[in-house]
Design a protein around this motif. Structure first.
Motif, PDB file in Angstrom:
ATOM      1  N   THR A   1      -4.482   3.577   7.349  1.00  0.00           N
ATOM      2  CA  THR A   1      -4.570   2.451   8.282  1.00  0.00           C
ATOM      3  C   THR A   1      -5.715   1.505   7.929  1.00  0.00           C
ATOM      4  O   THR A   1      -5.669   0.343   8.298  1.00  0.00           O
ATOM      5  CB  THR A   1      -4.723   2.952   9.732  1.00  0.00           C
ATOM      6  OG1 THR A   1      -5.857   3.817   9.816  1.00  0.00           O
ATOM      7  CG2 THR A   1      -3.482   3.691  10.186  1.00  0.00           C
ATOM      8  N   ALA A   2      -6.702   1.987   7.197  1.00  0.00           N
ATOM      9  CA  ALA A   2      -7.827   1.124   6.819  1.00  0.00           C
ATOM     10  C   ALA A   2      -7.355  -0.029   5.955  1.00  0.00           C
ATOM     11  O   ALA A   2      -7.856  -1.154   6.081  1.00  0.00           O
ATOM     12  CB  ALA A   2      -8.894   1.926   6.081  1.00  0.00           C
ATOM     13  N   VAL A   3      -6.370   0.214   5.111  1.00  0.00           N
ATOM     14  CA  VAL A   3      -5.866  -0.865   4.249  1.00  0.00           C
ATOM     15  C   VAL A   3      -5.216  -1.967   5.089  1.00  0.00           C
ATOM     16  O   VAL A   3      -5.358  -3.143   4.778  1.00  0.00           O
ATOM     17  CB  VAL A   3      -4.924  -0.311   3.156  1.00  0.00           C
ATOM     18  CG1 VAL A   3      -3.574   0.107   3.725  1.00  0.00           C
ATOM     19  CG2 VAL A   3      -4.735  -1.306   2.050  1.00  0.00           C
ATOM     20  N   GLN A   4      -4.545  -1.613   6.175  1.00  0.00           N
ATOM     21  CA  GLN A   4      -3.981  -2.635   7.064  1.00  0.00           C
ATOM     22  C   GLN A   4      -5.076  -3.423   7.761  1.00  0.00           C
ATOM     23  O   GLN A   4      -4.979  -4.627   7.910  1.00  0.00           O
ATOM     24  CB  GLN A   4      -3.075  -2.010   8.140  1.00  0.00           C
ATOM     25  CG  GLN A   4      -1.638  -2.005   7.771  1.00  0.00           C
ATOM     26  CD  GLN A   4      -1.246  -0.654   7.239  1.00  0.00           C
ATOM     27  OE1 GLN A   4      -1.680   0.363   7.742  1.00  0.00           O
ATOM     28  NE2 GLN A   4      -0.415  -0.635   6.229  1.00  0.00           N
ATOM     29  N   ASP A   5      -6.117  -2.702   8.195  1.00  0.00           N
ATOM     30  CA  ASP A   5      -7.236  -3.371   8.851  1.00  0.00           C
ATOM     31  C   ASP A   5      -7.900  -4.367   7.905  1.00  0.00           C
ATOM     32  O   ASP A   5      -8.262  -5.465   8.306  1.00  0.00           O
ATOM     33  CB  ASP A   5      -8.260  -2.340   9.358  1.00  0.00           C
ATOM     34  CG  ASP A   5      -7.690  -1.441  10.451  1.00  0.00           C
ATOM     35  OD1 ASP A   5      -6.659  -1.807  11.059  1.00  0.00           O
ATOM     36  OD2 ASP A   5      -8.258  -0.347  10.669  1.00  0.00           O
ATOM     37  N   GLU A   6      -8.061  -3.969   6.632  1.00  0.00           N
ATOM     38  CA  GLU A   6      -8.652  -4.857   5.635  1.00  0.00           C
ATOM     39  C   GLU A   6      -7.791  -6.095   5.418  1.00  0.00           C
ATOM     40  O   GLU A   6      -8.289  -7.202   5.323  1.00  0.00           O
ATOM     41  CB  GLU A   6      -8.823  -4.111   4.299  1.00  0.00           C
ATOM     42  CG  GLU A   6      -9.888  -3.061   4.317  1.00  0.00           C
ATOM     43  CD  GLU A   6      -9.868  -2.177   3.070  1.00  0.00           C
ATOM     44  OE1 GLU A   6      -9.172  -2.523   2.089  1.00  0.00           O
ATOM     45  OE2 GLU A   6     -10.535  -1.129   3.089  1.00  0.00           O
ATOM     46  N   GLU A   7      -6.468  -5.886   5.318  1.00  0.00           N
ATOM     47  CA  GLU A   7      -5.552  -7.005   5.084  1.00  0.00           C
ATOM     48  C   GLU A   7      -5.505  -7.937   6.298  1.00  0.00           C
ATOM     49  O   GLU A   7      -5.394  -9.150   6.138  1.00  0.00           O
ATOM     50  CB  GLU A   7      -4.158  -6.478   4.740  1.00  0.00           C
ATOM     51  CG  GLU A   7      -4.119  -5.856   3.356  1.00  0.00           C
ATOM     52  CD  GLU A   7      -2.776  -5.225   3.013  1.00  0.00           C
ATOM     53  OE1 GLU A   7      -1.866  -5.229   3.861  1.00  0.00           O
ATOM     54  OE2 GLU A   7      -2.652  -4.737   1.876  1.00  0.00           O
ATOM     55  N   ALA A   8      -5.599  -7.371   7.497  1.00  0.00           N
ATOM     56  CA  ALA A   8      -5.580  -8.195   8.703  1.00  0.00           C
ATOM     57  C   ALA A   8      -6.843  -9.050   8.817  1.00  0.00           C
ATOM     58  O   ALA A   8      -6.807 -10.179   9.288  1.00  0.00           O
ATOM     59  CB  ALA A   8      -5.429  -7.308   9.949  1.00  0.00           C
ATOM     60  N   ALA A   9      -7.966  -8.482   8.348  1.00  0.00           N
ATOM     61  CA  ALA A   9      -9.235  -9.200   8.416  1.00  0.00           C
ATOM     62  C   ALA A   9      -9.334 -10.299   7.350  1.00  0.00           C
ATOM     63  O   ALA A   9     -10.110 -11.244   7.505  1.00  0.00           O
ATOM     64  CB  ALA A   9     -10.392  -8.224   8.241  1.00  0.00           C
ATOM     65  N   ALA A  10      -8.553 -10.184   6.298  1.00  0.00           N
ATOM     66  CA  ALA A  10      -8.629 -11.151   5.195  1.00  0.00           C
ATOM     67  C   ALA A  10      -8.020 -12.508   5.534  1.00  0.00           C
ATOM     68  O   ALA A  10      -7.350 -12.780   6.410  1.00  0.00           O
ATOM     69  CB  ALA A  10      -7.919 -10.588   3.972  1.00  0.00           C
TER      70      ALA A  10
ATOM     71  N   PRO B   1       0.843  -1.199   0.000  1.00  0.00           N
ATOM     72  CA  PRO B   1       0.000   0.000   0.000  1.00  0.00           C
ATOM     73  C   PRO B   1       0.879   1.251   0.000  1.00  0.00           C
ATOM     74  O   PRO B   1       1.794   1.376   0.825  1.00  0.00           O
ATOM     75  CB  PRO B   1      -0.788  -0.111   1.305  1.00  0.00           C
ATOM     76  CG  PRO B   1      -0.763  -1.573   1.634  1.00  0.00           C
ATOM     77  CD  PRO B   1       0.568  -2.066   1.144  1.00  0.00           C
ATOM     78  N   THR B   2       0.632   2.152  -0.951  1.00  0.00           N
ATOM     79  CA  THR B   2       1.473   3.328  -1.144  1.00  0.00           C
ATOM     80  C   THR B   2       0.602   4.549  -1.397  1.00  0.00           C
ATOM     81  O   THR B   2      -0.314   4.498  -2.216  1.00  0.00           O
ATOM     82  CB  THR B   2       2.433   3.102  -2.337  1.00  0.00           C
ATOM     83  OG1 THR B   2       3.224   1.936  -2.074  1.00  0.00           O
ATOM     84  CG2 THR B   2       3.349   4.287  -2.550  1.00  0.00           C
ATOM     85  N   ALA B   3       0.921   5.629  -0.693  1.00  0.00           N
ATOM     86  CA  ALA B   3       0.182   6.880  -0.850  1.00  0.00           C
ATOM     87  C   ALA B   3       1.165   7.994  -1.191  1.00  0.00           C
ATOM     88  O   ALA B   3       2.364   7.892  -0.918  1.00  0.00           O
ATOM     89  CB  ALA B   3      -0.569   7.216   0.440  1.00  0.00           C
ATOM     90  N   VAL B   4       0.640   9.061  -1.791  1.00  0.00           N
ATOM     91  CA  VAL B   4       1.462  10.192  -2.211  1.00  0.00           C
ATOM     92  C   VAL B   4       0.824  11.492  -1.735  1.00  0.00           C
ATOM     93  O   VAL B   4      -0.377  11.711  -1.931  1.00  0.00           O
ATOM     94  CB  VAL B   4       1.615  10.230  -3.747  1.00  0.00           C
ATOM     95  CG1 VAL B   4       2.545  11.366  -4.164  1.00  0.00           C
ATOM     96  CG2 VAL B   4       2.123   8.898  -4.294  1.00  0.00           C
ATOM     97  N   VAL B   5       1.643  12.347  -1.122  1.00  0.00           N
ATOM     98  CA  VAL B   5       1.218  13.671  -0.668  1.00  0.00           C
ATOM     99  C   VAL B   5       2.347  14.651  -0.977  1.00  0.00           C
ATOM    100  O   VAL B   5       3.420  14.243  -1.402  1.00  0.00           O
ATOM    101  CB  VAL B   5       0.883  13.689   0.842  1.00  0.00           C
ATOM    102  CG1 VAL B   5      -0.253  12.727   1.169  1.00  0.00           C
ATOM    103  CG2 VAL B   5       2.112  13.388   1.687  1.00  0.00           C
TER     104      VAL B   5
END
Length: 188
Positions: free
Chosen positions: A179-188, A110-114
Motif C-alpha cells: 500500500t505504500a506504493v499507492q500512497d507514494e503515487e497519490a502524493a506525486a 506495482p507488482t509483488a510476488v509471494v
C-alpha cells in the motif's frame, strides 16, 4: 481514503492448491483499505500467441485478465515452484499482460510476488523468476515484498494458512509495502 485493489493471480491450477489457500489467507487478512481480488483460474487462458492477440479476436479469458489487471492498483503473483521455476500458467498470464509491447496491463503496475512450496526455501527460485519476468514485461516490481513459506505439503496438510499464526503474521507484513506504493503515487 479509497480502497486499494490488489489483483491476485495464483499460479497453481490444482483445486486444493496450497498457494490458492495462501491467497485466500492474504485476502482474509487484508487491511480495511485493501480489496484483495483473487482472479479465476489461469488454466482457462490459452497460451499466448500473437496470431490470436488481434483486436476483436483476443480470447475472452485473456481479455478479462487484462481488464482486471488494468483496473487493479497492484498485482500480487502467488506462485508454487515447479522444477525450480514458476508454473507455465503464471508465465502465460504475465505474457498476456505484457502486450501490447510497452503498453500492456503490467506496464508500470506495482507488482509483488509471494508463495509457498514443498522445498526448504519456500519456492524462492520460482518467485525470483516471476519477479524477473514481470519486470521484463514492464511491471514496477516491489522487491521488498517477500513471503516464501517452506514445507507446504507437510505444513498445510491439515492446516489452512489462515490458521497458521506465523504465516498470518508474515502476511500482515506484506501489506505495508504493497500500500505504500499507492500512497507514494497519490502524493506525486
Amino acid at each position: 481514503m479509497s480502497k486499494s485493489t490488489v489483483l491476485t493471480l495464483v499460479g497453481s491450477l490444482r483445486a486444493d492448491s496450497h498457494n490458492k489457500k495462501l491467497a485466500e489467507a492474504i485476502q482474509l487478512n487484508a487491511p480495511e483499505n485493501v480489496d484483495v481480488q483473487i482472479h479465476g483460474s489461469l488454466g482457462s487462458i490459452p497460451f499466448y500467441n500473437e496470431d490470436i492477440d488481434v483486436e476483436g479476436q483476443v480470447p475472452a479469458e485473456a481479455a478479462a485478465l487484462r481488464a482486471a489487471a488494468a483496473d487493479a492498483d497492484t498485482i500480487l503473483l502467488v506462485t508454487p515452484e515447479h522444477n525450480g521455476t514458476m508454473p507455465a500458467s503464471l508465465k502465460n498470464a504475465i505474457d498476456w499482460l505484457s502486450r501490447p509491447f510497452g503498453a500492456g496491463a503490467l506496464s508500470g503496475k506495482p507488482t509483488a510476488v509471494v508463495g509457498t512450496a514443498f522445498g526448504q526455501f519456500g519456492g524462492v527460485w520460482a518467485q525470483d523468476e516471476a519477479r524477473k519476468a514481470a519486470g521484463i514485461a514492464g511491471a514496477k516490481v516491489l522487491e521488498d515484498v517477500k513471503l516464501a513459506v517452506p514445507g507446504s505439503m507437510i505444513r498445510f496438510a491439515e492446516l489452512h494458512p489462515k490458521d497458521d499464526a506465523e504465516v498470518v503474521e508474515q502476511i500482515k507484513g506484506i501489506f505495508e509495502p504493497l500500500t505504500a506504493v499507492q500512497d507514494e503515487e497519490a502524493a506525486a
